[in-house]
Design a protein around this motif. Structure first.
Motif, mmCIF file in Angstrom:
data_model
loop_
_atom_site.group_PDB
_atom_site.id
_atom_site.type_symbol
_atom_site.label_atom_id
_atom_site.label_comp_id
_atom_site.label_asym_id
_atom_site.label_seq_id
_atom_site.Cartn_x
_atom_site.Cartn_y
_atom_site.Cartn_z
ATOM 1 N N LEU B 234 40.887 37.733 52.889
ATOM 2 C CA LEU B 234 40.876 39.193 52.837
ATOM 3 C C LEU B 234 41.270 39.773 54.188
ATOM 4 O O LEU B 234 41.026 39.162 55.229
ATOM 5 N N SER B 235 41.882 40.969 54.162
ATOM 6 C CA SER B 235 42.218 41.638 55.420
ATOM 7 C C SER B 235 40.972 42.263 56.036
ATOM 8 O O SER B 235 40.808 42.269 57.250
ATOM 9 N N THR B 236 40.125 42.801 55.176
ATOM 10 C CA THR B 236 38.864 43.363 55.658
ATOM 11 C C THR B 236 37.743 42.831 54.771
ATOM 12 O O THR B 236 37.986 42.529 53.589
ATOM 13 N N PRO B 237 36.549 42.702 55.302
ATOM 14 C CA PRO B 237 35.443 42.198 54.483
ATOM 15 C C PRO B 237 35.231 43.086 53.264
ATOM 16 O O PRO B 237 35.391 44.314 53.351
ATOM 17 N N ALA B 238 34.920 42.497 52.112
ATOM 18 C CA ALA B 238 34.742 43.259 50.875
ATOM 19 C C ALA B 238 33.505 42.752 50.161
ATOM 20 O O ALA B 238 33.599 41.922 49.261
ATOM 21 N N PRO B 239 32.317 43.271 50.567
ATOM 22 C CA PRO B 239 31.065 42.744 50.014
ATOM 23 C C PRO B 239 30.964 42.948 48.502
ATOM 24 O O PRO B 239 30.296 42.183 47.820
ATOM 25 N N GLU B 240 31.721 43.956 47.981
ATOM 26 C CA GLU B 240 31.605 44.206 46.538
ATOM 27 C C GLU B 240 32.127 43.029 45.716
ATOM 28 O O GLU B 240 31.818 42.895 44.534
ATOM 29 N N LEU B 241 32.911 42.151 46.342
ATOM 30 C CA LEU B 241 33.437 40.997 45.597
ATOM 31 C C LEU B 241 32.324 40.002 45.238
ATOM 32 O O LEU B 241 32.568 39.029 44.530
ATOM 33 N N PRO B 271 39.997 38.291 34.428
ATOM 34 C CA PRO B 271 38.938 39.094 35.061
ATOM 35 C C PRO B 271 38.892 38.910 36.590
ATOM 36 O O PRO B 271 38.742 39.882 37.325
ATOM 37 N N VAL B 272 39.056 37.683 37.052
ATOM 38 C CA VAL B 272 38.998 37.419 38.495
ATOM 39 C C VAL B 272 40.163 38.116 39.194
ATOM 40 O O VAL B 272 39.994 38.765 40.232
ATOM 41 N N LEU B 273 41.344 38.021 38.594
ATOM 42 C CA LEU B 273 42.513 38.640 39.219
ATOM 43 C C LEU B 273 42.350 40.158 39.284
ATOM 44 O O LEU B 273 42.696 40.788 40.275
ATOM 45 N N ARG B 274 41.785 40.719 38.191
ATOM 46 C CA ARG B 274 41.568 42.175 38.190
ATOM 47 C C ARG B 274 40.606 42.578 39.292
ATOM 48 O O ARG B 274 40.844 43.541 40.024
ATOM 49 N N ALA B 275 39.529 41.803 39.444
ATOM 50 C CA ALA B 275 38.547 42.129 40.474
ATOM 51 C C ALA B 275 39.171 42.036 41.863
ATOM 52 O O ALA B 275 38.929 42.871 42.740
ATOM 53 N N LEU B 276 40.012 41.017 42.055
ATOM 54 C CA LEU B 276 40.633 40.827 43.371
ATOM 55 C C LEU B 276 41.658 41.921 43.668
ATOM 56 O O LEU B 276 41.896 42.274 44.821
ATOM 57 N N ALA B 277 42.235 42.482 42.599
ATOM 58 C CA ALA B 277 43.279 43.486 42.786
ATOM 59 C C ALA B 277 42.748 44.705 43.527
ATOM 60 O O ALA B 277 43.489 45.370 44.260
ATOM 61 N N ASP B 278 41.456 44.992 43.343
ATOM 62 C CA ASP B 278 40.868 46.163 43.996
ATOM 63 C C ASP B 278 40.623 45.918 45.475
ATOM 64 O O ASP B 278 40.495 46.858 46.254
ATOM 65 N N ALA B 279 40.517 44.635 45.872
ATOM 66 C CA ALA B 279 40.227 44.344 47.284
ATOM 67 C C ALA B 279 41.541 44.189 48.052
ATOM 68 O O ALA B 279 42.625 44.127 47.470
ATOM 69 N N ASP B 280 41.421 44.125 49.380
ATOM 70 C CA ASP B 280 42.605 44.002 50.221
ATOM 71 C C ASP B 280 42.862 42.502 50.476
ATOM 72 O O ASP B 280 42.432 41.948 51.474
#
Ligand SMILES: Nc1ncnc2c1ncn2[C@@H]1O[C@H](COP(=O)(O)OP(=O)(O)O)[C@@H](O)[C@H]1O
Ligand SMILES: [Mg+2]
Lengths: 545, 304
Positions: B234-241, B271-280
């Motif tokens: 990730l480019s920035t931390p994304a705790p929501e993942l 589902p995993v790809l969709r979730a990752l799409a929201d993160a950087d």
């Protein structure tokens, strides 16, 4: 690559630097030669020591006049090399065993060299080594050095055997040097042939053919004075020129070193300019015409045998043609010098005075190459198995005993042809000089040695069943071992019970004597039992590769 | 001998075992493959696949148990081998023979070959049969054996990791040949160390590990073995993942650093790809684990 990927890992794991990679290669090569070196060195040292010790028992009554006559006879010179210093135990030993040991050491060194170079390359085991930092040239050079050293060890063993048995130091050193030199020539030729030709079998064939061609050249040089200079071009000729225990000349040893150095340097140079798995004389890689033999089991067996048969037949015919051409010179000489007829009889060559006696004595020699040929063909089958080349064949509805029997029958037939070719060549030679030998007698004598050769075939098949890694040594034992046993037994008067174990004790000197039917049938029966047991066991054991 | 009954199993082993010195290469292996099946024999390197096959062909003698090919004992090769064709794992040919000579020999000595089909196969596998075997790569040697085997139309094809030297294009051709063989009713016994390969070609799979047959399953059960290792930087931390752990098929979510996550995924990746799409996501990697890793996960340390 010619064969499949390696079934075993390379002897050494890939080391970090080319220096340690090199050392690992040398170490692996040493491990691959040490057993053979020990055996050949033991034979060289043991045989020479034995002959020296036993010669003392003869209380040599060889007069100087007879000696001169012997040395001047062209036939004696041609067959056994110039006899010098027969009044010396060492000199007698060199004359008696020198050529045989030189052939043994040279051939062994050549075969070992091709096995360690082209054989390893063919099996794909060099791929891994060369994936590291090592270059092909240094791999070849390191292997060459190991085989050269091994060859030198066997020569040193012969010299040591002479010394320990009490022969003179300088003579022992010169003889040891000549044997070592012959071995190094064989080794260098082997490595050179391995650079030239794409597979181990033809490389071995070329190296051994060139080496043994040297033996023929030596015979011509010693028989035809005008061609005497030929002796300087072959290790076998240089043995006579160095004259151990007589003049002990060092110059022939230097020439011998040169004879080894030229192919050795050439081999390393050629290795630098080729690809792994490639060769300088590649032959054609594409071929649209295909052999019609290759559609049935007997056809395959024939296809596998015919080239080897052709090569062996050509070599044997050249040798026995020469034997035939020398017939009259030899018989005249022995009739004029009864002392040597007696000496020859003691060495197992009875009745050398008649042409029939002369050729029958030399036919005994024929049993050895024919036996080696037969054992060699079965050894080739064992090598194919170890390389995994038989897996596809045995996935067809082909029982292993059926294939072994097909091969054995083909090899037996080829042995008959080979022996017949020897007889025919002898007849041509004797007819040329008008020695008065009938074609029937010439063929009967030559074919008479077949029971011994078939005994080799039987022993090789038994080894295929029980000891597939040792088919060749076990297969040649009846002929080569039996011959040495009988000659030693006759020379030194060993008891009959010992002689009985030599197959040659059960052969009559055909055509001088009638065929020993019982002996021949007995040997054929033993050969048959060995072959049958070997084939059955072969069908029941695990297939290698 | 009598013609075997049509219902005789193509391959049958009972308590088959082979020991090489201290190594137990195959242990108590009992297996039946009915005629007409495309059977996958799956196991990591050194599991005992080749040893089993060599026992089946009578090239090795079993230490225990026995094997039959269409009810003919494996040791009676003159009978058993009338109905099979074999491709070894590591094909080696006589170096001086051309490919065509090897094929002619196998056809001439073997129980029968469809020569027209063989020419077609040569074409399909793009093999030049007029070259000497010594010039062939290991893949080309494998092609010679494959062409010979398929051209026999034998009722049983025994193939030991036959695609190890083939490029992807040829692998596709190989799978087409397997499908054609299955259509004709031939039985195929295909050993492999690649899950994906048996999944594509086989209808039933036996899993061998450390010499033992641990499972014989259908394709559906095999699919559950399948998983992917996903690594995302990730480019920035994304705790929501963190919620990825709750998605279907996700297991073993790890965070080696706050900007890198790793997880194991079975089933569809949507589902995993969709979730990752929201993160950087700076870099995404999906890797198929080796069979050994999968087995280690699934069956644990030792054999079942
Ligand atoms: N001829 C042999 N001698 C000794 N060990 C062997 C031999 N053949 C196979 N093995 C051993 O048996 C085990 C199974 O090997 P193999 O059947 O070749 O496995 P696979 O084909 O599944 O990769 C391995 O541990 C291997 O080292
Ligand atoms: Mg295998």
């Amino acid at each position: 690559m010619t064969t499949r990927t390696p079934s075993r890992p390379a002897p050494a794991a890939l080391p970090a630097t080319s220096r340690s990679a090199g050392r690992a290669v040398t170490g692996a090569a040493v491990r691959q030669v040490r057993r053979g070196t020990a055996v050949v060195a033991a034979v060289c040292g043991g045989l020479t020591a034995l002959v020296v010790v036993q010669y003392r028992g003869l209380d040599g009554a060889v007069g100087i006049g007879s000696l001169t006559a012997l040395a001047e006879n062209p036939a004696i010179r041609t067959l056994f090399g110039p006899p010098v210093a027969l009044d010396d135990p060492g000199g007698f030993t060199v004359w008696r065993t020198g050529t045989v040991l030189a052939v043994l050491v040279g051939t062994w060194a050549a075969l070992t060299a091709t096995r360690l170079t082209r054989g390893e390359e063919e099996a794909g085991r060099w791929d891994l080594l060369l994936a590291g930092r090592l270059r092909l040239r240094s791999l070849v050079a390191r292997t060459l050095v190991v085989v050269l050293a091994a060859a030198a060890v066997t020569g040193a063993a012969a010299g040591l055997g002479l010394l320990l048995a009490g022969a003179a130091g300088p003579g022992a050193a010169v003889f040891g040097g000549v044997l070592a030199g012959t071995g190094t020539v064989g080794a260098a030729l082997g490595v050179l042939a391995a650079q030239l030709l794409p597979d181990r079998r033809s490389a071995s064939g070329l190296a051994v053919a060139v080496l043994l061609g040297g033996l023929l050249a030596r015979m011509v040089a010693d028989g035809v004075p005008a061609l005497g200079w030929l002796a300087w071009l072959t290790p076998f000729g240089l043995l006579g020129r160095a004259a151990p225990f007589a003049t002990d000349r060092p110059a022939p040893l230097l020439v011998l070193a040169l004879l080894a150095a030229v192919p050795a340097v050439l081999a390393v140079v050629l290795a630098g300019g080729r690809d792994l798995g490639g060769s300088r004389v590649a032959g054609r890689d594409r071929r649209t015409a295909h052999s019609r033999l290759l559609t049935s089991l007997p056809g395959l067996a024939l296809h596998r045998t015919r080239r080897a048969l052709g090569t062996w037949a050509a070599g044997l015919m050249a040798y026995f043609l020469l034997i035939g051409l020398l017939a009259t010179a030899m018989t005249d000489f022995l009739r004029a010098n009864p002392f040597f007829a007696r000496l020859a009889a003691q060495a197992g060559f009875a009745q050398l005075g008649s042409v029939e006696g002369y050729v029958s004595a030399l036919y005994a020699l024929l049993a050895v190459p024919v036996g080696v040929f037969a054992a060699g063909r079965i050894a080739a089958t064992a090598a194919d198995e170890a390389a995994g080349r038989l897996a596809l064949l045995y996935s067809l509805p082909v029982g292993r005993s059926r294939w072994a029997a097909t091969e054995a029958a083909t090899v037996a037939a080829a042995s008959v042809v080979l022996a017949g070719a020897g007889g025919l060549a002898t007849w041509i030679g004797t007819s040329w000089v008008g020695a008065g030998l009938g074609l029937g007698d010439a063929l009967a004598g030559a074919l008479g040695v077949l029971p011994v050769a078939l005994l080799c075939l039987g022993a090789a098949l038994a080894a295929l069943g029980w000891a597939p890694a040792a088919v060749l040594p076990i297969g040649v034992l009846p002929a080569a071992g039996g011959y040495v046993l009988l000659v030693l037994g006759d020379t030194f008067g060993w008891p009959g019970a010992v002689r009985w174990f030599s197959p040659f004790a059960h052969l009559n000197a055909v055509p001088a004597e009638p065929v020993d039917v019982a002996g021949g049938l007995g040997m054929l029966a033993v050969a048959g039992v060995l072959a049958l047991a070997g084939c059955l066991r072969y069908a029941r054991r695990d297939l290698l590769g | 001998m009598a013609v075997p009954s049509p219902s005789a199993p193509a391959v049958r082993t009972e308590g088959l075992g082979k020991r090489f010195g201290p190594t137990e290469a195959v242990v108590d292996l009992s297996l039946t493959v009915p005629p007409g099946e495309v059977f996958g024999f799956l196991g990591p390197n050194g599991a005992g696949k080749s040893t089993t096959i060599r026992l089946l062909l009578g090239l090795l003698r079993p230490t225990t148990g026995s094997a039959w090919v269409f009810d003919a004992p494996a040791g009676e090769v003159a009978r058993a081998h009338r109905r099979l064709a074999y491709v070894p794992a590591d094909v080696s040919l006589w170096p001086s023979l051309t490919g065509r000579e090897c094929l002619d020999l196998l056809a001439g000595v073997g129980p029968g070959t469809d020569l027209a089909y063989r020419d077609q196969l040569l074409e399909r596998f793009a093999l030049d049969p007029d070259r000497r075997a010594r010039t062939y790569s290991s893949g080309n040697r494998q092609k010679v054996a494959l062409v010979a085997a398929f051209a026999t139309r034998a009722p049983l094809l025994v193939l030991d990791e036959p695609t190890s030297g083939l490029d992807p294009l040829m692998e596709r051709e190989f799978r087409a040949c397997i499908a054609e063989a299955a259509e004709r009713g031939q039985t195929v016994f295909l050993s492999s160390h690649q899950l994906a390969e048996v999944e594509l070609a086989c209808s039933r799979v036996g899993i061998i590990r450390e010499g033992r047959l641990v499972e014989v399953t259908g394709l559906a059960e095999l699919r559950r073995l399948r998983r992917a290792e996903v690594v995302a930087d990730l480019s920035t931390p994304a705790p929501e993942l963190q919620r990825l752990a709750a998605l279907p098929g996700v297991s073993d979510l790890r965070w080696p650093t706050p900007v890198r996550l790793e997880l194991s995924l079975t089933g569809p990746p949507g589902p995993v790809l969709r979730a990752l799409a929201d993160a950087d996501v700076a870099h995404l990697e999906m890797r198929e684990p080796s069979l050994e890793e999968i087995f280690l996960d699934y069956y644990g340390q030792g054999p079942a």
